[in-house]
Write a protein that holds these residues in place. Structure first.
Motif, PDB file in Angstrom:
ATOM      1  N   GLY A  56       1.178  -1.099  -0.406  1.00 26.82           N
ATOM      2  CA  GLY A  56       0.136   0.464   0.147  1.00 26.82           C
ATOM      3  C   GLY A  56       0.867   1.178  -0.223  1.00 26.82           C
ATOM      4  N   SER A  57      -0.147   2.440  -0.320  1.00 24.12           N
ATOM      5  CA  SER A  57       0.791   4.020  -0.338  1.00 24.12           C
ATOM      6  C   SER A  57       2.117   3.850  -1.663  1.00 24.12           C
ATOM      7  CB  SER A  57       0.911   4.349   1.096  1.00 24.12           C
ATOM      8  OG  SER A  57      -0.206   4.176   2.009  1.00 24.12           O
ATOM      9  N   ILE A  58       3.306   3.260  -1.114  1.00 21.79           N
ATOM     10  CA  ILE A  58       4.208   3.860  -1.285  1.00 21.79           C
ATOM     11  C   ILE A  58       5.012   2.245  -1.982  1.00 21.79           C
ATOM     12  CG2 ILE A  58       5.922   3.691   0.920  1.00 21.79           C
ATOM     13  CD1 ILE A  58       7.151   6.380  -1.788  1.00 21.79           C
ATOM     14  N   CYS A  87      -9.911  -2.507  -1.981  1.00 27.51           N
ATOM     15  CA  CYS A  87      -9.199  -1.942  -2.072  1.00 27.51           C
ATOM     16  C   CYS A  87      -9.100  -0.180  -3.150  1.00 27.51           C
ATOM     17  CB  CYS A  87      -7.025  -2.194  -3.145  1.00 27.51           C
ATOM     18  SG  CYS A  87      -6.493  -3.163  -2.001  1.00 27.51           S
ATOM     19  N   ASP A  88      -8.474   0.869  -1.779  1.00 23.50           N
ATOM     20  CA  ASP A  88      -8.470   1.214  -0.684  1.00 23.50           C
ATOM     21  C   ASP A  88     -10.222   1.655   0.230  1.00 23.50           C
ATOM     22  OD1 ASP A  88      -6.281   1.313  -2.010  1.00 23.50           O
ATOM     23  OD2 ASP A  88      -5.472   3.164  -1.309  1.00 23.50           O
ATOM     24  N   HIS A  89     -10.338   0.845   0.663  1.00 22.27           N
ATOM     25  CA  HIS A  89     -11.647   1.067   1.832  1.00 22.27           C
ATOM     26  C   HIS A  89     -11.372   1.544   3.274  1.00 22.27           C
ATOM     27  CE1 HIS A  89     -15.951  -0.445   2.634  1.00 22.27           C
ATOM     28  NE2 HIS A  89     -15.549  -1.419   2.930  1.00 22.27           N
ATOM     29  N   TRP A 142      -2.193   7.634  -6.194  1.00 24.03           N
ATOM     30  CA  TRP A 142      -0.558   6.976  -7.126  1.00 24.03           C
ATOM     31  C   TRP A 142      -0.011   5.665  -6.928  1.00 24.03           C
ATOM     32  CZ3 TRP A 142       3.631  11.674  -4.989  1.00 24.03           C
ATOM     33  CH2 TRP A 142       3.257  12.812  -6.042  1.00 24.03           C
ATOM     34  N   ASP A 143      -0.657   4.681  -5.883  1.00 26.42           N
ATOM     35  CA  ASP A 143      -0.024   4.000  -5.453  1.00 26.42           C
ATOM     36  C   ASP A 143      -0.371   2.568  -6.472  1.00 26.42           C
ATOM     37  OD1 ASP A 143      -2.012   5.099  -3.205  1.00 26.42           O
ATOM     38  OD2 ASP A 143      -1.685   2.980  -2.528  1.00 26.42           O
ATOM     39  N   HIS A 144      -2.306   3.299  -6.880  1.00 31.27           N
ATOM     40  CA  HIS A 144      -2.558   2.943  -8.217  1.00 31.27           C
ATOM     41  C   HIS A 144      -2.283   2.562  -9.321  1.00 31.27           C
ATOM     42  CE1 HIS A 144      -4.980   1.145  -4.312  1.00 31.27           C
ATOM     43  NE2 HIS A 144      -4.466   1.980  -3.971  1.00 31.27           N
ATOM     44  N   ILE A 145      -1.645   3.396 -10.125  1.00 29.82           N
ATOM     45  CA  ILE A 145      -1.271   3.621 -10.797  1.00 29.82           C
ATOM     46  C   ILE A 145       0.255   4.430 -11.706  1.00 29.82           C
ATOM     47  CG2 ILE A 145      -4.030   5.150 -12.113  1.00 29.82           C
ATOM     48  CD1 ILE A 145      -2.436   7.814 -11.543  1.00 29.82           C
ATOM     49  N   SER A 189      -8.605   1.344  -9.456  1.00 28.72           N
ATOM     50  CA  SER A 189      -9.896   1.492  -8.219  1.00 28.72           C
ATOM     51  C   SER A 189     -10.017   3.278  -8.122  1.00 28.72           C
ATOM     52  CB  SER A 189      -9.545   0.348  -7.169  1.00 28.72           C
ATOM     53  OG  SER A 189      -8.431   1.057  -6.858  1.00 28.72           O
ATOM     54  N   HIS A 190      -9.119   3.977  -8.459  1.00 30.93           N
ATOM     55  CA  HIS A 190      -8.948   5.105  -7.979  1.00 30.93           C
ATOM     56  C   HIS A 190      -7.812   5.942  -8.660  1.00 30.93           C
ATOM     57  CE1 HIS A 190      -6.622   3.562  -4.776  1.00 30.93           C
ATOM     58  NE2 HIS A 190      -6.618   5.075  -3.988  1.00 30.93           N
ATOM     59  N   THR A 191      -7.335   6.810  -8.864  1.00 27.65           N
ATOM     60  CA  THR A 191      -6.285   7.049  -8.940  1.00 27.65           C
ATOM     61  C   THR A 191      -4.473   7.754  -8.598  1.00 27.65           C
ATOM     62  OG1 THR A 191      -7.387   9.162  -9.849  1.00 27.65           O
ATOM     63  CG2 THR A 191      -7.325   8.351 -11.463  1.00 27.65           C
ATOM     64  N   GLY A 249      -8.621   6.031   5.196  1.00 29.98           N
ATOM     65  CA  GLY A 249      -9.505   5.392   3.992  1.00 29.98           C
ATOM     66  C   GLY A 249      -8.956   4.120   3.477  1.00 29.98           C
ATOM     67  N   HIS A 250      -8.678   3.439   5.089  1.00 30.58           N
ATOM     68  CA  HIS A 250      -7.686   2.129   4.790  1.00 30.58           C
ATOM     69  C   HIS A 250      -8.710   1.353   6.268  1.00 30.58           C
ATOM     70  CE1 HIS A 250      -5.030   2.060   1.631  1.00 30.58           C
ATOM     71  NE2 HIS A 250      -4.938   3.888   2.316  1.00 30.58           N
ATOM     72  N   SER A 251      -8.595   0.224   5.391  1.00 30.25           N
ATOM     73  CA  SER A 251      -9.333  -1.334   6.455  1.00 30.25           C
ATOM     74  C   SER A 251      -8.351  -1.577   7.718  1.00 30.25           C
ATOM     75  CB  SER A 251      -9.880  -2.480   5.679  1.00 30.25           C
ATOM     76  OG  SER A 251     -11.196  -1.915   5.006  1.00 30.25           O
ATOM     77  N   THR A 290      -4.498  -7.794   1.282  1.00 27.86           N
ATOM     78  CA  THR A 290      -3.456  -6.937   0.721  1.00 27.86           C
ATOM     79  C   THR A 290      -3.634  -5.815   1.531  1.00 27.86           C
ATOM     80  OG1 THR A 290      -2.997  -6.958  -1.339  1.00 27.86           O
ATOM     81  CG2 THR A 290      -4.986  -6.461  -0.787  1.00 27.86           C
ATOM     82  N   HIS A 291      -2.991  -4.405   0.573  1.00 26.81           N
ATOM     83  CA  HIS A 291      -2.135  -2.907   0.348  1.00 26.81           C
ATOM     84  C   HIS A 291      -1.157  -2.946   2.007  1.00 26.81           C
ATOM     85  CE1 HIS A 291      -2.776   1.269   0.357  1.00 26.81           C
ATOM     86  NE2 HIS A 291      -3.621   1.008  -1.150  1.00 26.81           N
ATOM     87  N   HIS A 292      -0.232  -4.257   1.657  1.00 28.93           N
ATOM     88  CA  HIS A 292       0.029  -4.146   3.286  1.00 28.93           C
ATOM     89  C   HIS A 292       1.008  -3.087   2.951  1.00 28.93           C
ATOM     90  CE1 HIS A 292      -0.333  -8.383   2.096  1.00 28.93           C
ATOM     91  NE2 HIS A 292       0.659  -8.003   1.119  1.00 28.93           N
TER      92      HIS A 292
HETATM   93 ZN   LIG Z   1      -4.109   2.429  -2.182  1.00 27.01          ZN
END
Ligand SMILES: [Zn+2]
Ligand SMILES: [Zn+2]
Length: 597
Positions: A10-12, A171-173, A72-75, A68-70, A222-224, A244-246
């Protein structure tokens, strides 16, 4: 269906000797159906590795990317995804529809020359950008359902069904109820609907960035939590849960320890098989009976613009800082805010017909009473999103927040968070059908309608016989002569229907009046303009509509002669000309009324 992880961080991106086993690349998951349809879920840095592998495999040259959304860590893998550079390759990139900026523009942003040497336009492959809202779509042999997640950006979760198996990617929720971060408690409202979205899936790939003990410092990010992911997966009776999204702070040993602790805490008992997603790990999903998502979801590719443009929201609250903050957010989306006290919300909602009501929790039962009164409002109360805003979740229980509310917004929330939520509510199916536009000559048209002197007058045989003949001639259960006022459509003659009037916003006839042309809808459920119209989804369940405008000798269109059926129908030119003939009888009677005035 085969699922393979290429990025689970996750994130970076977090490369290094301590993240070798679970991997350091950000979100990217490859899915392939047995028929060969290729879907990539998110394009974090893991997409670079996947891209190289696809090039080495040499096929397929066609694929689909669901973003899922834009964030950075997803695009961030997009500019490094080799198959996008190959002329002749074809890619469809799907992502949540933005309000002011399209998906293509957003993705182009990270490839501006300041940040990257190659622009989006220079990619060699044929790329189509497809914007989604909550709903369903089909990609090859894969049935996809999209649902908004809870994140400080408009984010979609995806449910993929193919080969008799179901996969959910969420992800991300963040839990809607902060209290549920512990994994203990009742799933209500949006959290329950999230569980329904996961229901019976063979594999759920779920955001699990934090532990419950870390969550109080991360509220609103915004994370679980791992505990929430496990609880929702167990409630939804899923087969396997891939965490996931560790968190970038968690190395391999920490993730191992986490999964071990979950198992020893008994999460394994009678629940899903739980594991932490690792780069390179592959899961084959085989046929298994699963609970399918309700088939009534609308198309995810429907344009929702009409749901937001030029509309208003009721802010029933008295705390000045909240009013200022929420009206600013609404103004950004060109939504006008009507402010009133909590108890005045029903009256204001009735008058303004807003797309959203935000109610402040007052510590007593005023919000609940107001919510119930809004729900009872004729025509608008049913589908209207009502959100209660409160300072602590503790109040949610005390205030008896129940199913009457669509959702709760609990402080503290960041502006981005509130904005994403405020956009998601009305963009959901609540009001996606297309409202008829006003004709250019609306004032003249209204004057002509009023000059007939027929509005709300008793039934008259001279009109009734026309609708009777129309119903018999076309063998339909419903035929109407409708007149259109500013806000309402009223039926001067009504065959086969108990209702005598409908809101203009909900009317089919409004479109025929605007176009001044016959309007034929063969199957309303398959027509984006009407699929979620309340008269289609609810009583009387309209499927077929054909309406002919009633245009007087002075050129003003005052209403329609229309026929409806609860079954889809084919209607050809012969039908249209017969409807035109019948409408001439109705027009003759209208002209007589005008002359008598
Ligand atoms: Zn993310
Ligand atoms: Zn994010």
């Amino acid at each position: 269906m085969r699922v393979r992880f290429f990025g689970t961080r996750g994130s970076i991106a977090t490369p290094g000797p301590h993240t070798l086993r679970y991997g350091g690349n950000t979100s990217c998951t490859e899915v392939q159906s047995s028929a060969g349809t290729l879907v990539i879920l998110d394009m974090g840095t893991g997409a670079t590795v996947l891209g190289r592998e696809l090039m080495a495999r040499g096929e397929p040259s066609r694929g689909h990317i669901l973003i899922s959304h834009t964030h950075w860590d997803h695009i961030q893998g997009i500019p490094f995804f080799a198959p996008l550079f190959v002329p002749g390759f074809e890619w469809d990139i799907y992502g949540p529809r933005g309000l002011h900026q399209g998906l293509r523009q957003t993705l182009a942003g990270q490839m501006q020359s300041t940040y990257f040497p190659v622009t989006l336009e220079q990619l060699g492959a044929t790329i189509r950008y497809r914007e989604l809202v909550e709903g369903r779509l089909r990609i090859g042999d894969i049935e996809v359902t999209c649902r908004y997640l809870n994140h400080p950006a408009l984010t979609l979760g995806y449910r993929l069904e193919a080969d008799g198996a179901a996969l959910v990617y969420a992800c991300d929720h963040e839990p809607h109820s902060h209290a549920l971060a512990t994994g203990v408690g009742d799933f209500l409202g949006e959290d329950r609907r999230h569980a329904e979205f996961l229901a019976g899936a063979d594999l759920v790939v779920h955001d699990a960035q934090y532990r419950a003990s870390e969550y109080p410092q991360k509220i609103g990010w915004g994370h679980s939590t791992i505990e929430y992911a496990c609880a929702v997966a167990r409630l939804a009776k899923v087969g396997q849960l891939a965490l996931t999204h560790h968190d970038p702070m968690r190395d391999d040993a920490a993730i191992d320890a986490l999964v071990d602790s979950l198992r020893s805490e008994g999460f394994r008992l009678a629940g899903p098989h739980i594991f932490a997603a690792a780069e390179g790990h592959e899961v084959e999903l085989s046929r298994r009976p699963f609970v399918a998502v309700a088939k009534s979801w609308l198309s995810a590719e429907a344009p929702p613009g009409t749901a937001l443009a030029g509309r208003s929201a009721v802010l029933a609250m008295t705390t000045p800082s909240r009013i200022a903050e929420l009206s600013d957010l609404l103004r950004d989306d060109e939504v006008h805010a009507h402010v009133c006290a909590v108890e005045d919300a029903p009256a204001l909602a009735e008058r303004e017909k807003p797309m959203l009501v935000l109610l402040e929790a007052t510590g007593d039962d005023r919000a609940t009473q107001a919510c119930r009164a809004v729900r009872r409002l004729r025509d608008i109360g049913d589908g209207l999103p009502i959100v209660v805003v409160m300072s602590s979740e503790h109040h949610a229980r005390a205030d008896g927040v129940d199913d009457g509310f669509t959702d709760v917004l609990v402080e503290p929330y960041s502006p981005n968070y509130a904005r994403a939520r405020i956009r998601a509510w009305p963009m959901r199916a609540a009001c996606r059908w297309v409202r008829p536009p006003e004709p250019n000559d609306e004032d003249r048209r209204l004057a002509a309608t009023r000059s007939l002197g027929l509005w709300k007058t008793p039934p008259e045989e001279r009109f009734d016989r026309v609708v009777r003949v129309a119903a018999a001639a076309f063998d339909v259960p419903i035929a109407l002569i409708a007149l259109m006022e500013r806000d309402r459509e009223w039926f001067k003659s009504c065959y086969g229907l108990e209702i005598r009037e409908v809101l203009r916003d909900d009317s089919f006839c409004g479109h025929a009046i605007f176009e001044r042309q016959p309007l034929v809808v063969s199957d309303a459920l398959l027509d984006e303009r009407f699929a979620d119209n309340p008269y289609v989804t609810g009583f009387p369940g309209v499927r077929f509509y054909a309406g002919h405008p009633l245009i007087l000798s002075n050129g003003c269109c005052v209403g329609t002669l229309c026929i409806l059926d609860v079954r889809p129908r084919h209607f050809d030119n012969v039908g249209i000309s017969l409807l035109r003939d019948l409408s001439q009888f109705a027009i003759a009677e209208l002209e007589r009324s005008k002359a008598e005035q």
